[in-house]
Design a protein around this motif. Sequence first.
Motif, PDB file in Angstrom:
ATOM      1  N   CYS A 335      62.993  46.791 -18.076  1.00 48.97           N
ATOM      2  CA  CYS A 335      61.816  47.607 -17.768  1.00 48.97           C
ATOM      3  C   CYS A 335      61.685  47.797 -16.263  1.00 48.97           C
ATOM      4  O   CYS A 335      61.836  46.842 -15.498  1.00 48.97           O
ATOM      5  CB  CYS A 335      60.555  46.935 -18.312  1.00 48.97           C
ATOM      6  SG  CYS A 335      59.149  48.047 -18.494  1.00 48.97           S
ATOM      7  N   ARG A 362      50.874  60.450 -13.158  1.00 50.23           N
ATOM      8  CA  ARG A 362      51.898  61.380 -13.659  1.00 50.23           C
ATOM      9  C   ARG A 362      53.147  61.334 -12.779  1.00 50.23           C
ATOM     10  O   ARG A 362      54.281  61.355 -13.295  1.00 50.23           O
ATOM     11  CB  ARG A 362      51.329  62.800 -13.725  1.00 50.23           C
ATOM     12  CG  ARG A 362      50.294  62.975 -14.822  1.00 50.23           C
ATOM     13  CD  ARG A 362      49.677  64.370 -14.823  1.00 50.23           C
ATOM     14  NE  ARG A 362      48.644  64.488 -15.842  1.00 50.23           N
ATOM     15  CZ  ARG A 362      48.867  64.749 -17.131  1.00 50.23           C
ATOM     16  NH1 ARG A 362      50.112  64.954 -17.549  1.00 50.23           N
ATOM     17  NH2 ARG A 362      47.873  64.836 -17.983  1.00 50.23           N
ATOM     18  N   VAL A 365      55.150  58.164 -13.583  1.00 48.17           N
ATOM     19  CA  VAL A 365      55.953  58.300 -14.806  1.00 48.17           C
ATOM     20  C   VAL A 365      57.255  59.031 -14.498  1.00 48.17           C
ATOM     21  O   VAL A 365      58.344  58.611 -14.919  1.00 48.17           O
ATOM     22  CB  VAL A 365      55.158  59.049 -15.896  1.00 48.17           C
ATOM     23  CG1 VAL A 365      56.055  59.356 -17.097  1.00 48.17           C
ATOM     24  CG2 VAL A 365      53.957  58.222 -16.340  1.00 48.17           C
ATOM     25  N   ASN A 369      61.091  57.193 -14.530  1.00 51.10           N
ATOM     26  CA  ASN A 369      62.167  57.751 -15.352  1.00 51.10           C
ATOM     27  C   ASN A 369      63.389  58.076 -14.506  1.00 51.10           C
ATOM     28  O   ASN A 369      64.526  57.841 -14.926  1.00 51.10           O
ATOM     29  CB  ASN A 369      61.666  59.002 -16.087  1.00 51.10           C
ATOM     30  CG  ASN A 369      60.999  58.672 -17.401  1.00 51.10           C
ATOM     31  OD1 ASN A 369      61.661  58.393 -18.392  1.00 51.10           O
ATOM     32  ND2 ASN A 369      59.675  58.685 -17.416  1.00 51.10           N
ATOM     33  N   TYR A 427      46.476  55.255 -19.273  1.00 49.64           N
ATOM     34  CA  TYR A 427      47.257  55.403 -20.508  1.00 49.64           C
ATOM     35  C   TYR A 427      47.337  56.873 -20.927  1.00 49.64           C
ATOM     36  O   TYR A 427      48.427  57.371 -21.255  1.00 49.64           O
ATOM     37  CB  TYR A 427      46.639  54.565 -21.625  1.00 49.64           C
ATOM     38  CG  TYR A 427      47.412  54.648 -22.924  1.00 49.64           C
ATOM     39  CD1 TYR A 427      48.659  54.040 -23.049  1.00 49.64           C
ATOM     40  CD2 TYR A 427      46.917  55.369 -24.013  1.00 49.64           C
ATOM     41  CE1 TYR A 427      49.389  54.137 -24.234  1.00 49.64           C
ATOM     42  CE2 TYR A 427      47.636  55.466 -25.192  1.00 49.64           C
ATOM     43  CZ  TYR A 427      48.873  54.840 -25.301  1.00 49.64           C
ATOM     44  OH  TYR A 427      49.592  54.946 -26.475  1.00 49.64           O
ATOM     45  N   SER A 430      49.661  58.841 -18.567  1.00 44.05           N
ATOM     46  CA  SER A 430      51.072  58.452 -18.677  1.00 44.05           C
ATOM     47  C   SER A 430      51.686  58.972 -19.973  1.00 44.05           C
ATOM     48  O   SER A 430      52.828  59.450 -19.980  1.00 44.05           O
ATOM     49  CB  SER A 430      51.215  56.931 -18.575  1.00 44.05           C
ATOM     50  OG  SER A 430      50.539  56.263 -19.623  1.00 44.05           O
ATOM     51  N   VAL A 431      50.953  58.892 -21.078  1.00 46.12           N
ATOM     52  CA  VAL A 431      51.481  59.404 -22.349  1.00 46.12           C
ATOM     53  C   VAL A 431      51.652  60.913 -22.286  1.00 46.12           C
ATOM     54  O   VAL A 431      52.676  61.466 -22.708  1.00 46.12           O
ATOM     55  CB  VAL A 431      50.559  59.008 -23.519  1.00 46.12           C
ATOM     56  CG1 VAL A 431      50.995  59.717 -24.809  1.00 46.12           C
ATOM     57  CG2 VAL A 431      50.576  57.497 -23.732  1.00 46.12           C
ATOM     58  N   SER A 434      54.630  61.754 -20.237  1.00 41.90           N
ATOM     59  CA  SER A 434      55.852  61.402 -20.962  1.00 41.90           C
ATOM     60  C   SER A 434      56.187  62.462 -22.010  1.00 41.90           C
ATOM     61  O   SER A 434      57.363  62.771 -22.242  1.00 41.90           O
ATOM     62  CB  SER A 434      55.692  60.037 -21.636  1.00 41.90           C
ATOM     63  OG  SER A 434      56.888  59.628 -22.259  1.00 41.90           O
ATOM     64  N   ASN A 486      59.374  58.264 -23.324  1.00 44.18           N
ATOM     65  CA  ASN A 486      59.387  56.804 -23.177  1.00 44.18           C
ATOM     66  C   ASN A 486      58.768  56.133 -24.391  1.00 44.18           C
ATOM     67  O   ASN A 486      57.725  56.566 -24.885  1.00 44.18           O
ATOM     68  CB  ASN A 486      58.604  56.388 -21.936  1.00 44.18           C
ATOM     69  CG  ASN A 486      59.043  57.152 -20.699  1.00 44.18           C
ATOM     70  OD1 ASN A 486      58.420  58.142 -20.323  1.00 44.18           O
ATOM     71  ND2 ASN A 486      60.113  56.709 -20.083  1.00 44.18           N
ATOM     72  N   LEU A 489      54.922  52.534 -21.995  1.00 42.01           N
ATOM     73  CA  LEU A 489      54.532  53.111 -20.706  1.00 42.01           C
ATOM     74  C   LEU A 489      53.668  52.216 -19.839  1.00 42.01           C
ATOM     75  O   LEU A 489      53.745  52.287 -18.608  1.00 42.01           O
ATOM     76  CB  LEU A 489      53.779  54.426 -20.952  1.00 42.01           C
ATOM     77  CG  LEU A 489      54.645  55.596 -21.418  1.00 42.01           C
ATOM     78  CD1 LEU A 489      53.872  56.538 -22.308  1.00 42.01           C
ATOM     79  CD2 LEU A 489      55.202  56.336 -20.214  1.00 42.01           C
ATOM     80  N   THR A 490      52.811  51.405 -20.420  1.00 39.37           N
ATOM     81  CA  THR A 490      51.878  50.623 -19.611  1.00 39.37           C
ATOM     82  C   THR A 490      52.078  49.133 -19.828  1.00 39.37           C
ATOM     83  O   THR A 490      52.293  48.676 -20.948  1.00 39.37           O
ATOM     84  CB  THR A 490      50.416  51.004 -19.926  1.00 39.37           C
ATOM     85  OG1 THR A 490      50.194  50.954 -21.334  1.00 39.37           O
ATOM     86  CG2 THR A 490      50.100  52.394 -19.417  1.00 39.37           C
TER      87      THR A 490
END
Length: 672
Positions: A335, A362, A365, A369, A427, A430-431, A434, A486, A489-490
């Motif tokens: 990770c 954002r 993220v 990646n 959260y 980030s989602v 992603s 992903n 993420l958190t």
Amino acid sequence: MFRAYELGRVSKEFRDIVARNMDILDAMISEERDGHFSYFALQTLRQTYLIRNGSELIERPQHIWLRSSLQMHQCDLEKVAASYEMMSTLKFMPGSPVLFNSGAVRPGISSCYLLPANEDPDEIFETLDKVARISRNGGGVGLGVQCVPSKGSKVKGIERTGVVPILKMLDAALDVIDQGSNKRPGAITVYMEPWHADILSFVRMKRNSGPEEERARKLFYGLMINDLFMRRVEEDEDWTLFCPSVAPQLVSSYGVTFEVEYEKLEKAERGTERIKARHLWTEIMESQMETGGPFILYKDSINRKSNQRHLGVITHSNLCTEIVQLSNQQETSVCNLASIVLPSFVSLERTFLFDELDRVVRHVVISLNQALVHSFFPLHSVRASAFNHRAIGIGIQGLADTFTLLGIAFDSPEAKQLNSDIAAAIYYSSVDESCELIKVHGAYPTFGNSPASKGWLQPNLWPGFAPSAKYDWDGLRKKAARGMCNSLLTAYMPTAGTSQLTGCSEGFEPLPCLISTRKVLNGLFTIIPKHFMATMEDLHLWSEDLRDQIVGANGSVQNIESIPSNVRAMFKTAWEIDPATVVEMAIDRAPYICQSQSLSLHLARPSIQTLTKLTFMGWKGGLKTGLYYLRSQPSIRPIPITLPVKYWKGVEKCANDLEEGSKEHPICLACE
């Protein structure tokens, strides 16, 4: 400006990127931002992070941010500039391996690795080799040893020696697999489940008393505890221990499946020993009070709420308990981490800037990646996990400072609400990002049949939980079902290392002390939280006399009447905040954390009753990590010789109130 790269201290590919874009990169640097660093931070950078040529320092502080940005984004100079801008203004911090290893010939920029030990003793040296290669690459290791046959068991006609000799070997190996003389040492947390026949020996491995041949104190220890054991402790029932050679399904199951198998083995009398569940629990609690461990994680909660649950059973965590991913002999979980520096999002008008938080999350993220794409992986099994699941971990630091800047106390209702709101915002952003990134990277290969592919996000895996009404969760669920970049993420990690650079409070913990000394790799420093100092100066209260009063009160201001009561409430230390409040706040933000959080507790006078109450509170609240470190205070504190005699009484009284035998624990530097 980039002499370090000209001298060949970085890879040829990295040096070529710099050479082609020298003028553009030079123009990005804002040297005046060195003023954001404290003296302590500059000394930490100088000693630990900046590139040297022998004894000569050949990199300036601002270049570490640009070097890290280049490692992640390579020739995408627009993204390089954005990352540099955010890091140099302390909006986010990548994990320490990024700062250590960016630009290196083998840029190991991942923070956390998880792998199981080989169950065959003849192959245990393969496990040691993997651990050594990972540690030298800059990562902390979480190692599961549940499959290792217990002492005295016969497997393939050979009587086994159990886990203790293996742990002793790993303990000794840590002296030779560190990460460099000016960096942190190598570190390993080993994990076991409470049904293993060697569990009592495992729990005692770090204790100060007992036979030395049964101790391994450089390792850290963690327990993956199931719901059945917790219920039997609560109901004061018996508990049966098994060798994994006769109970392999206990390793590879959880929940109802585990309980059915466990009770079937009990009835068949396949166990090696039957003890009281509370006897084992007492051993765990006593070790916690003496050593700060073993760490406590809840296996059933981890697996029920994992977006990787369709792939298999998660059996162990990482070094610092915030990473929970599937790992096996084919895949070594990995990770990449970064933390959001929350105080940087408080405006001068004392409002929290959620729009700016969204923008930075954002970008993080995207950056993490890209870090996966441009990272060196020490094992093929690590690379397999990295690209099959593309797990990243975004956490926070400076939560206590954020409350201070907003003028609210850590244990206030306003802080409780903001704590949850921040977690929801991170959260959601980030989602959503992603989901957008599948246009670049595609969905991660194991996305099919995952909870996310069915529109189940982390809040949906918490029964009865209603997520924040500020966001369109239904829309996000539909978007996620079409694909995510992903799997995870958190993850709220400890930030001991990078908090030295930002000057912020660590992670999501309360302030531990208002004046303290800290011994780190580059010496002994007096630490005063910068926002506390600024507040005292704004109130025209700071003086040598006030400093001495605070030292005399062991870093507390609660009894200093010259400080207004509302200000004293803002600066309660971790020792003065009800630990139940800390657990409650962890429970409140947990539904927005798809991995876990390194939850530490501060108890000046820990007891079995208090620890049991807090850990059961976390278990019943659905936490995945019940307890990372238990931090207690030393029973006797020396009186500073420079402290005026009139303040000695306060020091003595505070020291005498502490429980005998408690001790301060080291801070983990690997997962930030």
